[in-house]
Scaffold this active site. Sequence first.
Site, PDB file in Angstrom:
ATOM      1  N   SER A   1      44.489  47.275  39.961  1.00  0.00           N
ATOM      2  CA  SER A   1      45.712  47.580  39.191  1.00  0.00           C
ATOM      3  C   SER A   1      47.084  47.504  40.114  1.00  0.00           C
ATOM      4  O   SER A   1      48.009  48.133  40.005  1.00  0.00           O
ATOM      5  CB  SER A   1      45.778  48.917  38.603  1.00  0.00           C
ATOM      6  OG  SER A   1      44.959  49.162  37.426  1.00  0.00           O
TER       7      SER A   1
ATOM      8  N   GLU B   1      32.473  43.298  38.736  1.00  0.00           N
ATOM      9  CA  GLU B   1      32.064  42.737  37.357  1.00  0.00           C
ATOM     10  C   GLU B   1      30.849  42.144  37.344  1.00  0.00           C
ATOM     11  O   GLU B   1      30.140  42.095  36.528  1.00  0.00           O
ATOM     12  CB  GLU B   1      33.331  41.923  36.719  1.00  0.00           C
ATOM     13  CG  GLU B   1      34.391  42.953  36.182  1.00  0.00           C
ATOM     14  CD  GLU B   1      35.587  42.303  36.292  1.00  0.00           C
ATOM     15  OE1 GLU B   1      36.039  41.141  36.413  1.00  0.00           O
ATOM     16  OE2 GLU B   1      36.894  43.218  36.327  1.00  0.00           O
TER      17      GLU B   1
ATOM     18  N   ASN C   1      42.958  36.899  41.561  1.00  0.00           N
ATOM     19  CA  ASN C   1      41.415  36.675  41.032  1.00  0.00           C
ATOM     20  C   ASN C   1      41.759  36.664  39.341  1.00  0.00           C
ATOM     21  O   ASN C   1      42.182  37.546  38.692  1.00  0.00           O
ATOM     22  CB  ASN C   1      40.781  38.116  41.100  1.00  0.00           C
ATOM     23  CG  ASN C   1      39.376  37.888  40.463  1.00  0.00           C
ATOM     24  OD1 ASN C   1      38.951  36.897  40.031  1.00  0.00           O
ATOM     25  ND2 ASN C   1      38.771  39.153  40.303  1.00  0.00           N
ATOM     26  N   TRP C   2      41.673  35.315  39.154  1.00  0.00           N
ATOM     27  CA  TRP C   2      41.745  35.033  37.560  1.00  0.00           C
ATOM     28  C   TRP C   2      40.628  35.348  36.713  1.00  0.00           C
ATOM     29  O   TRP C   2      40.907  35.413  35.431  1.00  0.00           O
ATOM     30  CB  TRP C   2      42.210  33.502  37.303  1.00  0.00           C
ATOM     31  CG  TRP C   2      43.467  33.286  37.562  1.00  0.00           C
ATOM     32  CD1 TRP C   2      44.573  33.975  38.226  1.00  0.00           C
ATOM     33  CD2 TRP C   2      44.276  32.028  37.110  1.00  0.00           C
ATOM     34  NE1 TRP C   2      45.639  33.388  38.037  1.00  0.00           N
ATOM     35  CE2 TRP C   2      45.789  32.065  37.493  1.00  0.00           C
ATOM     36  CE3 TRP C   2      44.032  30.973  36.217  1.00  0.00           C
ATOM     37  CZ2 TRP C   2      46.708  31.226  37.109  1.00  0.00           C
ATOM     38  CZ3 TRP C   2      45.091  29.980  35.840  1.00  0.00           C
ATOM     39  CH2 TRP C   2      46.288  30.249  36.205  1.00  0.00           C
ATOM     40  N   LYS C   3      39.497  35.755  37.009  1.00  0.00           N
ATOM     41  CA  LYS C   3      38.215  36.296  36.406  1.00  0.00           C
ATOM     42  C   LYS C   3      38.213  35.073  35.415  1.00  0.00           C
ATOM     43  O   LYS C   3      38.359  33.857  35.586  1.00  0.00           O
ATOM     44  CB  LYS C   3      38.479  37.577  35.725  1.00  0.00           C
ATOM     45  CG  LYS C   3      39.203  38.576  36.734  1.00  0.00           C
ATOM     46  CD  LYS C   3      39.097  40.004  36.092  1.00  0.00           C
ATOM     47  CE  LYS C   3      39.442  40.953  37.195  1.00  0.00           C
ATOM     48  NZ  LYS C   3      39.459  42.210  36.791  1.00  0.00           N
TER      49      LYS C   3
ATOM     50  N   GLY D   1      42.195  47.177  36.397  1.00  0.00           N
ATOM     51  CA  GLY D   1      42.480  46.832  34.799  1.00  0.00           C
ATOM     52  C   GLY D   1      42.750  48.271  34.123  1.00  0.00           C
ATOM     53  O   GLY D   1      43.104  48.136  33.056  1.00  0.00           O
TER      54      GLY D   1
ATOM     55  N   GLY E   1      44.176  41.132  39.984  1.00  0.00           N
ATOM     56  CA  GLY E   1      43.639  40.361  38.782  1.00  0.00           C
ATOM     57  C   GLY E   1      44.754  40.160  37.826  1.00  0.00           C
ATOM     58  O   GLY E   1      45.300  38.908  38.069  1.00  0.00           O
TER      59      GLY E   1
ATOM     60  N   GLU F   1      37.915  47.848  46.068  1.00  0.00           N
ATOM     61  CA  GLU F   1      38.449  47.986  44.644  1.00  0.00           C
ATOM     62  C   GLU F   1      37.809  48.954  43.955  1.00  0.00           C
ATOM     63  O   GLU F   1      36.483  48.821  43.479  1.00  0.00           O
ATOM     64  CB  GLU F   1      38.149  46.610  43.955  1.00  0.00           C
ATOM     65  CG  GLU F   1      38.870  45.619  44.498  1.00  0.00           C
ATOM     66  CD  GLU F   1      39.058  44.479  43.806  1.00  0.00           C
ATOM     67  OE1 GLU F   1      40.170  43.840  43.341  1.00  0.00           O
ATOM     68  OE2 GLU F   1      37.970  43.654  43.006  1.00  0.00           O
TER      69      GLU F   1
ATOM     70  N   HIS G   1      31.893  41.021  43.232  1.00  0.00           N
ATOM     71  CA  HIS G   1      33.083  41.863  42.271  1.00  0.00           C
ATOM     72  C   HIS G   1      32.336  42.944  41.769  1.00  0.00           C
ATOM     73  O   HIS G   1      31.327  42.519  41.102  1.00  0.00           O
ATOM     74  CB  HIS G   1      33.851  40.808  41.604  1.00  0.00           C
ATOM     75  CG  HIS G   1      35.034  41.353  40.997  1.00  0.00           C
ATOM     76  ND1 HIS G   1      34.920  42.180  39.710  1.00  0.00           N
ATOM     77  CD2 HIS G   1      36.459  41.445  41.465  1.00  0.00           C
ATOM     78  CE1 HIS G   1      35.996  42.380  39.235  1.00  0.00           C
ATOM     79  NE2 HIS G   1      36.958  42.185  40.369  1.00  0.00           N
TER      80      HIS G   1
END
Length: 232
Positions: free
Chosen positions: A194, A87, A7-9, A158, A215, A152, A85
């Site tokens: 992570s 976020e 997941n490159w965000k 992160g 990520g 997650e 997600h």
Amino acid sequence: MKFLVGNWKSNGNIKEKKRLLGSLNHLKPKTKVILCLPFTLLNDTKTKIALGAQDISLYPNGAFTGDISGTMLKDLGVKYVIVGHSERRRYHHETNAIVKNKANIALQNGIIPIVCIGESEIEHKQGKTRSVIKRMLLESVPEVGKFIVAYEPRWAIGTGVTPTAKEIESIHKIIFETLKTIHCEKMPVLYGGSVNAGNTTDFIDIPHVDGFMVGRASLKSETFVPIIKNMN
Ligand code: PGA
């Protein structure tokens, strides 16, 4: 089959995408690797590695400025999309109902939704993880069709902190059992938060862990390729 979702965000550019895909070309992973890129990098999906999106519009084509519809993703050849997600839930106020709706729209366009769920740090500390996860799962997944679940924990994303292998095992068991109540126990369930080359070796054999969502470590071949190799 195991899955590895990168997941490159909101990261990356054309050069970095070329570099990473180039470094994956010679690999023959037994794992299904899916790279979920920003919309701007989804122009060429004819790659050996499956490409996915990170969001899908609730609406069809039309007067919805800024939205990318399911039809548009289908047109590009996108096969997977992340929905819900943490976020998106946090910064765009996406509810379980919205997530489910997006998952259904993905399926209507022949795209497999990767449905994310995960408790917050406070919920975790208050011992509410099980009830939160069950509810999020049942309210977010589509009623019919294939999907992938990514568990997650928000406090693990992160941060460099992860649950222990035992904790992951117990939550994935709950997810499996909850999916069973709706006859969806065959759907793959990934762990995310992570994940790196070091902890994948500890986590890969946990029962009901069908792979990972990654990520930060998916951005560069130096950190992504070792994960793929660990999973082979
Ligand atoms: P991380 O992100 O691997 O950087 O913790 C995971 C995710 O948000 O999917």
